[in-house]
Design a protein around this motif. Structure first.
Motif, mmCIF file in Angstrom:
data_model
loop_
_atom_site.group_PDB
_atom_site.id
_atom_site.type_symbol
_atom_site.label_atom_id
_atom_site.label_comp_id
_atom_site.label_asym_id
_atom_site.label_seq_id
_atom_site.Cartn_x
_atom_site.Cartn_y
_atom_site.Cartn_z
ATOM 1 N N ARG A 250 0.853 -1.187 0.000
ATOM 2 C CA ARG A 250 0.000 0.000 0.000
ATOM 3 C C ARG A 250 0.885 1.232 0.000
ATOM 4 N N ILE A 251 0.376 2.307 -0.564
ATOM 5 C CA ILE A 251 1.174 3.531 -0.652
ATOM 6 C C ILE A 251 1.504 4.073 0.746
ATOM 7 N N PRO A 258 1.200 10.264 8.022
ATOM 8 C CA PRO A 258 0.322 9.325 8.720
ATOM 9 C C PRO A 258 -0.724 8.757 7.751
ATOM 10 N N PRO A 259 -1.158 7.506 7.947
ATOM 11 C CA PRO A 259 -2.105 6.864 7.020
ATOM 12 C C PRO A 259 -3.353 7.697 6.754
ATOM 13 N N GLU A 264 -6.485 11.333 2.924
ATOM 14 C CA GLU A 264 -7.013 12.663 2.605
ATOM 15 C C GLU A 264 -6.402 13.208 1.320
ATOM 16 N N GLU A 265 -5.106 12.993 1.146
ATOM 17 C CA GLU A 265 -4.448 13.485 -0.078
ATOM 18 C C GLU A 265 -4.933 12.714 -1.310
ATOM 19 N N MET A 266 -5.172 11.412 -1.153
ATOM 20 C CA MET A 266 -5.715 10.630 -2.286
ATOM 21 C C MET A 266 -7.118 11.104 -2.642
ATOM 22 N N ALA A 267 -7.904 11.466 -1.648
ATOM 23 C CA ALA A 267 -9.248 11.982 -1.915
ATOM 24 C C ALA A 267 -9.173 13.276 -2.711
ATOM 25 N N LYS A 268 -8.182 14.112 -2.428
ATOM 26 C CA LYS A 268 -8.002 15.354 -3.188
ATOM 27 C C LYS A 268 -7.653 15.045 -4.646
ATOM 28 N N PHE A 277 1.522 17.296 -5.671
ATOM 29 C CA PHE A 277 1.804 17.101 -4.255
ATOM 30 C C PHE A 277 3.313 16.995 -4.051
ATOM 31 N N GLU A 278 3.748 17.295 -2.843
ATOM 32 C CA GLU A 278 5.131 17.038 -2.436
ATOM 33 C C GLU A 278 5.104 16.180 -1.187
ATOM 34 N N PHE A 279 5.810 15.041 -1.251
ATOM 35 C CA PHE A 279 5.857 14.110 -0.127
ATOM 36 C C PHE A 279 7.303 13.696 0.120
ATOM 37 N N ARG A 280 7.462 12.937 1.193
ATOM 38 C CA ARG A 280 8.695 12.177 1.402
ATOM 39 C C ARG A 280 8.339 10.704 1.285
ATOM 40 N N HIS A 281 9.045 10.009 0.406
ATOM 41 C CA HIS A 281 8.791 8.598 0.177
ATOM 42 C C HIS A 281 9.939 7.756 0.716
#
Length: 382
Positions: A250-251, A258-259, A264-268, A277-281
Protein backbone atom coordinates in the motif's frame (compact mmCIF):
# COMPACT_ATOMS: atom_id res chain seq x y z
CA UNK A 1 -55.12 -20.74 -48.54
CA UNK A 2 -52.03 -21.50 -50.60
CA UNK A 3 -50.33 -18.40 -49.19
CA UNK A 4 -50.94 -19.57 -45.61
CA UNK A 5 -49.61 -23.02 -46.48
CA UNK A 6 -46.41 -21.39 -47.72
CA UNK A 7 -46.10 -18.92 -44.84
CA UNK A 8 -45.88 -21.43 -42.00
CA UNK A 9 -42.96 -23.55 -43.27
CA UNK A 10 -41.10 -20.45 -44.43
CA UNK A 11 -41.51 -18.85 -40.98
CA UNK A 12 -40.10 -22.04 -39.45
CA UNK A 13 -37.18 -21.91 -41.88
CA UNK A 14 -36.45 -18.27 -41.04
CA UNK A 15 -36.59 -19.14 -37.33
CA UNK A 16 -34.02 -21.87 -37.93
CA UNK A 17 -31.85 -19.40 -39.84
CA UNK A 18 -31.99 -16.81 -37.03
CA UNK A 19 -31.21 -19.50 -34.45
CA UNK A 20 -28.18 -20.61 -36.47
CA UNK A 21 -26.96 -17.03 -36.81
CA UNK A 22 -27.53 -16.41 -33.10
CA UNK A 23 -25.44 -19.47 -32.23
CA UNK A 24 -22.75 -18.25 -34.61
CA UNK A 25 -22.94 -14.78 -32.99
CA UNK A 26 -22.58 -16.17 -29.47
CA UNK A 27 -19.84 -18.67 -30.34
CA UNK A 28 -16.67 -17.53 -28.46
CA UNK A 29 -13.81 -16.81 -30.78
CA UNK A 30 -10.38 -17.32 -29.24
CA UNK A 31 -8.15 -14.43 -30.13
CA UNK A 32 -8.59 -12.02 -32.98
CA UNK A 33 -9.10 -13.77 -36.33
CA UNK A 34 -6.43 -13.10 -38.90
CA UNK A 35 -7.57 -11.70 -42.22
CA UNK A 36 -5.77 -14.29 -44.34
CA UNK A 37 -6.92 -16.35 -47.31
CA UNK A 38 -7.05 -19.47 -45.15
CA UNK A 39 -9.10 -17.72 -42.43
CA UNK A 40 -11.58 -16.36 -44.98
CA UNK A 41 -11.92 -19.76 -46.64
CA UNK A 42 -12.53 -21.34 -43.21
CA UNK A 43 -15.25 -18.75 -42.55
CA UNK A 44 -16.80 -19.66 -45.90
CA UNK A 45 -16.82 -23.33 -44.84
CA UNK A 46 -18.67 -22.46 -41.63
CA UNK A 47 -21.22 -20.42 -43.57
CA UNK A 48 -21.56 -23.21 -46.13
CA UNK A 49 -22.34 -25.70 -43.37
CA UNK A 50 -25.00 -23.34 -42.00
CA UNK A 51 -26.54 -23.02 -45.47
CA UNK A 52 -26.66 -26.81 -45.92
CA UNK A 53 -28.28 -27.17 -42.49
CA UNK A 54 -30.92 -24.64 -43.58
CA UNK A 55 -31.43 -26.57 -46.84
CA UNK A 56 -32.07 -29.81 -44.92
CA UNK A 57 -35.48 -28.50 -43.81
CA UNK A 58 -37.03 -26.99 -46.95
CA UNK A 59 -40.64 -26.30 -47.88
CA UNK A 60 -41.48 -28.52 -50.84
CA UNK A 61 -43.93 -26.99 -53.30
CA UNK A 62 -43.83 -30.07 -55.50
CA UNK A 63 -41.23 -32.75 -56.12
CA UNK A 64 -38.00 -31.07 -57.22
CA UNK A 65 -39.17 -27.57 -56.22
CA UNK A 66 -37.93 -26.73 -52.72
CA UNK A 67 -37.75 -23.38 -50.95
CA UNK A 68 -35.76 -22.34 -47.89
CA UNK A 69 -33.83 -19.31 -46.61
CA UNK A 70 -30.50 -20.09 -48.27
CA UNK A 71 -30.84 -16.86 -50.30
CA UNK A 72 -31.03 -14.84 -47.06
CA UNK A 73 -27.88 -16.34 -45.59
CA UNK A 74 -25.92 -16.26 -48.86
CA UNK A 75 -26.88 -12.63 -49.53
CA UNK A 76 -25.92 -11.70 -45.95
CA UNK A 77 -22.64 -13.56 -46.41
CA UNK A 78 -21.80 -11.48 -49.48
CA UNK A 79 -22.71 -8.24 -47.70
CA UNK A 80 -20.90 -8.87 -44.42
CA UNK A 81 -18.07 -11.27 -45.23
CA UNK A 82 -17.03 -10.49 -48.80
CA UNK A 83 -15.96 -12.42 -51.85
CA UNK A 84 -13.92 -15.41 -50.67
CA UNK A 85 -16.16 -16.65 -47.81
CA UNK A 86 -19.20 -16.16 -50.04
CA UNK A 87 -17.60 -18.00 -52.97
CA UNK A 88 -16.91 -21.02 -50.72
CA UNK A 89 -20.42 -20.83 -49.27
CA UNK A 90 -21.98 -20.57 -52.76
CA UNK A 91 -20.03 -23.60 -54.04
CA UNK A 92 -21.16 -25.73 -51.11
CA UNK A 93 -24.80 -24.62 -51.42
CA UNK A 94 -24.84 -25.11 -55.21
CA UNK A 95 -23.29 -28.58 -54.91
CA UNK A 96 -25.89 -29.61 -52.35
CA UNK A 97 -28.76 -28.20 -54.46
CA UNK A 98 -27.58 -30.15 -57.47
CA UNK A 99 -27.35 -33.24 -55.24
CA UNK A 100 -31.02 -32.67 -54.25
CA UNK A 101 -31.89 -32.61 -57.98
CA UNK A 102 -35.34 -32.09 -59.42
CA UNK A 103 -36.84 -29.74 -61.97
CA UNK A 104 -35.80 -26.67 -60.00
CA UNK A 105 -32.16 -27.68 -59.42
CA UNK A 106 -30.55 -25.26 -61.90
CA UNK A 107 -32.97 -22.51 -61.01
CA UNK A 108 -31.95 -23.04 -57.36
CA UNK A 109 -28.28 -22.80 -58.33
CA UNK A 110 -28.95 -19.55 -60.21
CA UNK A 111 -30.69 -18.12 -57.12
CA UNK A 112 -27.68 -19.11 -55.00
CA UNK A 113 -25.28 -17.39 -57.43
CA UNK A 114 -27.45 -14.26 -57.74
CA UNK A 115 -27.82 -13.91 -53.95
CA UNK A 116 -24.07 -14.09 -53.45
CA UNK A 117 -23.33 -11.65 -56.28
CA UNK A 118 -25.89 -9.10 -55.08
CA UNK A 119 -24.48 -9.33 -51.55
CA UNK A 120 -20.88 -8.80 -52.67
CA UNK A 121 -21.87 -5.98 -55.06
CA UNK A 122 -23.86 -4.23 -52.32
CA UNK A 123 -20.89 -4.56 -49.97
CA UNK A 124 -18.46 -2.88 -52.35
CA UNK A 125 -20.78 -0.08 -53.48
CA UNK A 126 -21.29 1.09 -49.90
CA UNK A 127 -19.25 4.10 -48.78
CA UNK A 128 -19.83 3.71 -45.04
CA UNK A 129 -18.62 0.92 -42.74
CA UNK A 130 -21.00 -1.99 -42.23
CA UNK A 131 -21.38 -1.38 -38.49
CA UNK A 132 -23.37 1.72 -39.51
CA UNK A 133 -25.86 -0.29 -41.60
CA UNK A 134 -29.44 0.63 -40.68
CA UNK A 135 -32.56 -1.51 -40.44
CA UNK A 136 -34.00 0.27 -43.50
CA UNK A 137 -30.95 -0.43 -45.64
CA UNK A 138 -30.89 -4.09 -44.63
CA UNK A 139 -34.60 -4.41 -45.48
CA UNK A 140 -34.04 -2.81 -48.92
CA UNK A 141 -31.14 -5.17 -49.48
CA UNK A 142 -33.43 -8.12 -48.67
CA UNK A 143 -36.00 -6.84 -51.16
CA UNK A 144 -33.34 -6.60 -53.89
CA UNK A 145 -32.07 -10.15 -53.31
CA UNK A 146 -35.53 -11.67 -53.31
CA UNK A 147 -36.89 -9.65 -56.21
CA UNK A 148 -34.03 -11.22 -58.17
CA UNK A 149 -34.99 -14.62 -56.75
CA UNK A 150 -38.57 -14.25 -58.03
CA UNK A 151 -37.37 -13.12 -61.46
CA UNK A 152 -35.18 -16.22 -61.69
CA UNK A 153 -38.27 -18.38 -61.24
CA UNK A 154 -38.94 -17.53 -64.89
CA UNK A 155 -36.10 -19.90 -65.83
CA UNK A 156 -38.45 -22.77 -64.91
CA UNK A 157 -40.82 -24.19 -67.53
CA UNK A 158 -43.47 -21.55 -68.14
CA UNK A 159 -46.42 -23.39 -66.62
CA UNK A 160 -44.38 -24.30 -63.58
CA UNK A 161 -43.03 -20.74 -63.24
CA UNK A 162 -46.56 -19.28 -63.17
CA UNK A 163 -47.64 -21.73 -60.45
CA UNK A 164 -44.51 -21.01 -58.39
CA UNK A 165 -44.85 -17.22 -58.66
CA UNK A 166 -48.53 -17.38 -57.78
CA UNK A 167 -47.82 -19.52 -54.70
CA UNK A 168 -44.59 -17.98 -53.30
CA UNK A 169 -44.41 -14.32 -54.41
CA UNK A 170 -46.38 -12.89 -51.49
CA UNK A 171 -44.80 -15.10 -48.79
CA UNK A 172 -41.31 -14.40 -50.13
CA UNK A 173 -41.80 -10.62 -50.29
CA UNK A 174 -43.41 -10.61 -46.84
CA UNK A 175 -40.93 -12.81 -44.99
CA UNK A 176 -37.55 -12.94 -46.74
CA UNK A 177 -36.66 -9.19 -46.63
CA UNK A 178 -37.73 -9.19 -42.98
CA UNK A 179 -35.59 -12.26 -42.29
CA UNK A 180 -32.67 -10.61 -44.11
CA UNK A 181 -33.01 -7.45 -42.01
CA UNK A 182 -33.22 -9.41 -38.74
CA UNK A 183 -30.15 -11.48 -39.64
CA UNK A 184 -28.29 -8.35 -40.69
CA UNK A 185 -29.13 -6.60 -37.42
CA UNK A 186 -27.58 -9.46 -35.46
CA UNK A 187 -24.38 -9.19 -37.49
CA UNK A 188 -24.31 -5.38 -37.24
CA UNK A 189 -24.52 -5.81 -33.47
CA UNK A 190 -21.62 -8.25 -33.64
CA UNK A 191 -19.57 -5.80 -35.73
CA UNK A 192 -20.26 -2.96 -33.31
CA UNK A 193 -19.26 -5.10 -30.35
CA UNK A 194 -16.11 -6.22 -32.14
CA UNK A 195 -15.28 -2.59 -32.95
CA UNK A 196 -15.73 -1.50 -29.35
CA UNK A 197 -13.62 -4.44 -28.17
CA UNK A 198 -10.87 -3.60 -30.68
CA UNK A 199 -10.84 0.04 -29.54
CA UNK A 200 -10.63 -1.05 -25.91
CA UNK A 201 -7.76 -3.41 -26.71
CA UNK A 202 -5.96 -0.69 -28.67
CA UNK A 203 -6.45 1.76 -25.82
CA UNK A 204 -5.23 -0.80 -23.28
CA UNK A 205 -2.16 -1.60 -25.42
CA UNK A 206 -1.32 2.09 -25.75
CA UNK A 207 -1.81 2.66 -22.01
CA UNK A 208 0.37 -0.34 -21.15
CA UNK A 209 3.12 0.88 -23.46
CA UNK A 210 3.03 4.41 -22.04
CA UNK A 211 2.89 3.02 -18.51
CA UNK A 212 5.45 0.23 -18.77
CA UNK A 213 8.09 1.87 -20.94
CA UNK A 214 8.01 5.41 -19.55
CA UNK A 215 11.21 6.60 -17.85
CA UNK A 216 9.22 8.32 -15.09
CA UNK A 217 8.13 6.44 -11.99
CA UNK A 218 4.43 5.55 -12.37
CA UNK A 219 1.95 4.00 -9.94
CA UNK A 220 -1.71 2.97 -10.17
CA UNK A 221 -3.39 3.28 -6.77
CA UNK A 222 -6.69 2.12 -5.35
CA UNK A 223 -8.08 5.32 -3.76
CA UNK A 224 -10.13 3.37 -1.21
CA UNK A 225 -7.34 1.28 0.30
CA UNK A 226 -4.14 2.87 -1.00
CA UNK A 227 -3.22 -0.47 -2.55
CA UNK A 228 -0.67 -0.29 -5.37
CA UNK A 229 -2.54 -1.90 -8.28
CA UNK A 230 0.43 -1.62 -10.63
CA UNK A 231 3.91 -0.12 -10.78
CA UNK A 232 6.13 0.26 -13.82
CA UNK A 233 9.75 -0.82 -14.19
CA UNK A 234 11.02 2.67 -13.34
CA UNK A 235 9.12 2.47 -10.03
CA UNK A 236 10.77 -0.83 -9.15
CA UNK A 237 14.20 0.65 -9.91
CA UNK A 238 13.51 3.82 -7.90
CA UNK A 239 11.98 2.27 -4.79
CA UNK A 240 14.16 -0.84 -4.78
CA UNK A 241 11.35 -3.40 -4.40
CA UNK A 242 10.50 -5.90 -7.18
CA UNK A 243 7.34 -5.02 -9.11
CA UNK A 244 5.54 -8.06 -7.75
CA UNK A 245 6.23 -6.92 -4.19
CA UNK A 246 5.21 -3.32 -4.95
CA UNK A 247 1.90 -4.62 -6.32
CA UNK A 248 1.19 -6.25 -2.95
CA UNK A 249 1.97 -3.11 -0.93
CA UNK A 250 0.00 0.00 0.00
CA UNK A 251 1.17 3.53 -0.65
CA UNK A 252 0.96 4.14 3.14
CA UNK A 253 4.04 1.87 3.44
CA UNK A 254 5.97 4.27 1.20
CA UNK A 255 4.58 7.72 2.04
CA UNK A 256 5.93 9.00 5.38
CA UNK A 257 2.70 10.89 6.18
CA UNK A 258 0.32 9.32 8.72
CA UNK A 259 -2.10 6.86 7.02
CA UNK A 260 -5.11 9.16 7.59
CA UNK A 261 -3.27 12.07 5.96
CA UNK A 262 -2.40 9.85 2.96
CA UNK A 263 -6.09 8.96 2.50
CA UNK A 264 -7.01 12.66 2.61
CA UNK A 265 -4.45 13.48 -0.08
CA UNK A 266 -5.72 10.63 -2.29
CA UNK A 267 -9.25 11.98 -1.92
CA UNK A 268 -8.00 15.35 -3.19
CA UNK A 269 -6.42 13.69 -6.22
CA UNK A 270 -9.56 11.63 -6.91
CA UNK A 271 -11.78 14.73 -6.85
CA UNK A 272 -9.22 16.84 -8.80
CA UNK A 273 -9.04 19.35 -5.92
CA UNK A 274 -5.28 19.03 -6.18
CA UNK A 275 -3.10 17.49 -8.86
CA UNK A 276 0.43 18.29 -7.59
CA UNK A 277 1.80 17.10 -4.25
CA UNK A 278 5.13 17.04 -2.44
CA UNK A 279 5.86 14.11 -0.13
CA UNK A 280 8.70 12.18 1.40
CA UNK A 281 8.79 8.60 0.18
CA UNK A 282 10.53 5.69 1.86
CA UNK A 283 12.73 3.37 -0.22
CA UNK A 284 13.41 -0.34 0.28
CA UNK A 285 16.81 0.38 1.89
CA UNK A 286 15.18 2.63 4.51
CA UNK A 287 16.32 5.94 3.07
CA UNK A 288 13.82 8.70 2.32
CA UNK A 289 13.54 10.90 -0.75
CA UNK A 290 11.65 14.10 -1.42
CA UNK A 291 9.28 13.56 -4.34
CA UNK A 292 6.89 15.60 -6.44
CA UNK A 293 3.77 13.58 -7.31
CA UNK A 294 1.44 14.47 -10.19
CA UNK A 295 -1.80 12.57 -9.66
CA UNK A 296 -5.18 12.31 -11.36
CA UNK A 297 -8.21 10.04 -11.42
CA UNK A 298 -8.58 7.55 -14.30
CA UNK A 299 -10.94 4.67 -15.13
CA UNK A 300 -8.93 1.53 -15.85
CA UNK A 301 -10.65 -1.79 -16.58
CA UNK A 302 -13.86 -0.45 -15.10
CA UNK A 303 -12.25 0.72 -11.85
CA UNK A 304 -11.74 4.26 -10.56
CA UNK A 305 -8.01 4.52 -9.85
CA UNK A 306 -5.39 7.19 -9.21
CA UNK A 307 -2.58 7.45 -11.75
CA UNK A 308 0.53 8.99 -10.15
CA UNK A 309 3.76 10.13 -11.76
CA UNK A 310 6.57 10.47 -9.22
CA UNK A 311 9.64 12.72 -9.66
CA UNK A 312 12.60 12.63 -7.29
CA UNK A 313 13.27 16.26 -6.21
CA UNK A 314 15.66 15.49 -3.33
CA UNK A 315 18.68 17.01 -5.07
CA UNK A 316 16.88 20.17 -6.15
CA UNK A 317 15.44 20.64 -2.64
CA UNK A 318 18.94 20.29 -1.13
CA UNK A 319 20.22 22.87 -3.62
CA UNK A 320 17.38 25.25 -2.75
CA UNK A 321 18.02 24.83 0.96
CA UNK A 322 21.78 25.37 0.45
CA UNK A 323 21.07 28.51 -1.61
CA UNK A 324 18.73 29.88 1.07
CA UNK A 325 21.34 29.14 3.75
CA UNK A 326 24.02 30.81 1.67
CA UNK A 327 21.86 33.89 1.09
CA UNK A 328 21.03 34.08 4.81
CA UNK A 329 24.71 33.74 5.74
CA UNK A 330 25.77 36.41 3.26
CA UNK A 331 23.09 38.78 4.49
CA UNK A 332 24.19 38.30 8.10
CA UNK A 333 27.80 38.97 7.13
CA UNK A 334 26.89 42.14 5.26
CA UNK A 335 24.61 43.40 8.02
CA UNK A 336 27.35 42.92 10.60
CA UNK A 337 29.84 44.94 8.52
CA UNK A 338 30.53 48.57 9.45
CA UNK A 339 31.06 49.41 5.78
CA UNK A 340 28.13 50.55 3.64
CA UNK A 341 27.38 47.88 0.99
CA UNK A 342 25.01 48.41 -1.94
CA UNK A 343 23.88 45.80 -4.46
CA UNK A 344 22.89 47.55 -7.72
CA UNK A 345 21.25 46.42 -10.96
CA UNK A 346 24.04 46.62 -13.57
CA UNK A 347 21.67 47.94 -16.28
CA UNK A 348 19.46 50.41 -14.43
CA UNK A 349 21.54 51.32 -11.39
CA UNK A 350 18.56 50.58 -9.11
CA UNK A 351 19.36 49.39 -5.59
CA UNK A 352 18.54 45.71 -5.20
CA UNK A 353 19.76 45.42 -1.61
CA UNK A 354 21.62 47.47 0.98
CA UNK A 355 23.07 46.52 4.35
CA UNK A 356 22.35 48.18 7.71
CA UNK A 357 25.44 50.43 7.49
CA UNK A 358 24.40 51.69 4.04
CA UNK A 359 20.88 52.53 5.24
CA UNK A 360 22.31 54.42 8.24
CA UNK A 361 24.75 56.29 5.96
CA UNK A 362 21.89 57.53 3.77
CA UNK A 363 19.59 58.13 6.73
CA UNK A 364 16.74 56.07 5.37
CA UNK A 365 15.06 52.74 5.93
CA UNK A 366 16.29 49.78 3.84
CA UNK A 367 12.80 49.18 2.42
CA UNK A 368 12.64 52.78 1.17
CA UNK A 369 16.00 52.54 -0.61
CA UNK A 370 15.36 49.32 -2.55
CA UNK A 371 14.32 50.16 -6.11
CA UNK A 372 15.68 53.73 -6.06
CA UNK A 373 18.64 54.87 -8.12
CA UNK A 374 21.95 54.56 -6.38
CA UNK A 375 23.24 57.67 -8.23
CA UNK A 376 20.26 59.73 -7.15
CA UNK A 377 20.95 58.92 -3.50
CA UNK A 378 24.32 60.71 -3.68
CA UNK A 379 22.64 64.14 -3.96
CA UNK A 380 21.30 65.75 -0.73
CA UNK A 381 17.63 65.52 -1.83
CA UNK A 382 17.72 61.72 -1.63
Amino acid sequence: MHTIEALLPLIQNISLLLAAILVFDLFPLRGRPRDTLTARAALGLILGVLVVVIMLTPWTLQPGLVFDTRSVLIGISGLFFGTIPTAVCVLMAAAYRLYQGGVGAWTGVSVILASGLIGVAWRYRRKRPLHDASWGELYRFGLAVHAAMLLLMLTLPWDTALVVLRRISLPVLLLYPLGTALTGVLLVKRLRNARVQAELEESETLFRKLFEDHAAVKLLLDPETGGIIDANRAAAEFYGWPREQLQSMRIQEINTLPPEAVREEMAKALSARRLRFEFRHRLADGTERDVEVLSGAIVHKGRNLIHSIVHDISDSKRMQEALRASESYLKNVLDSSNDAVFVDDADTGAILDVNRAGALLLGSERENLIGTSSLACIIPEC
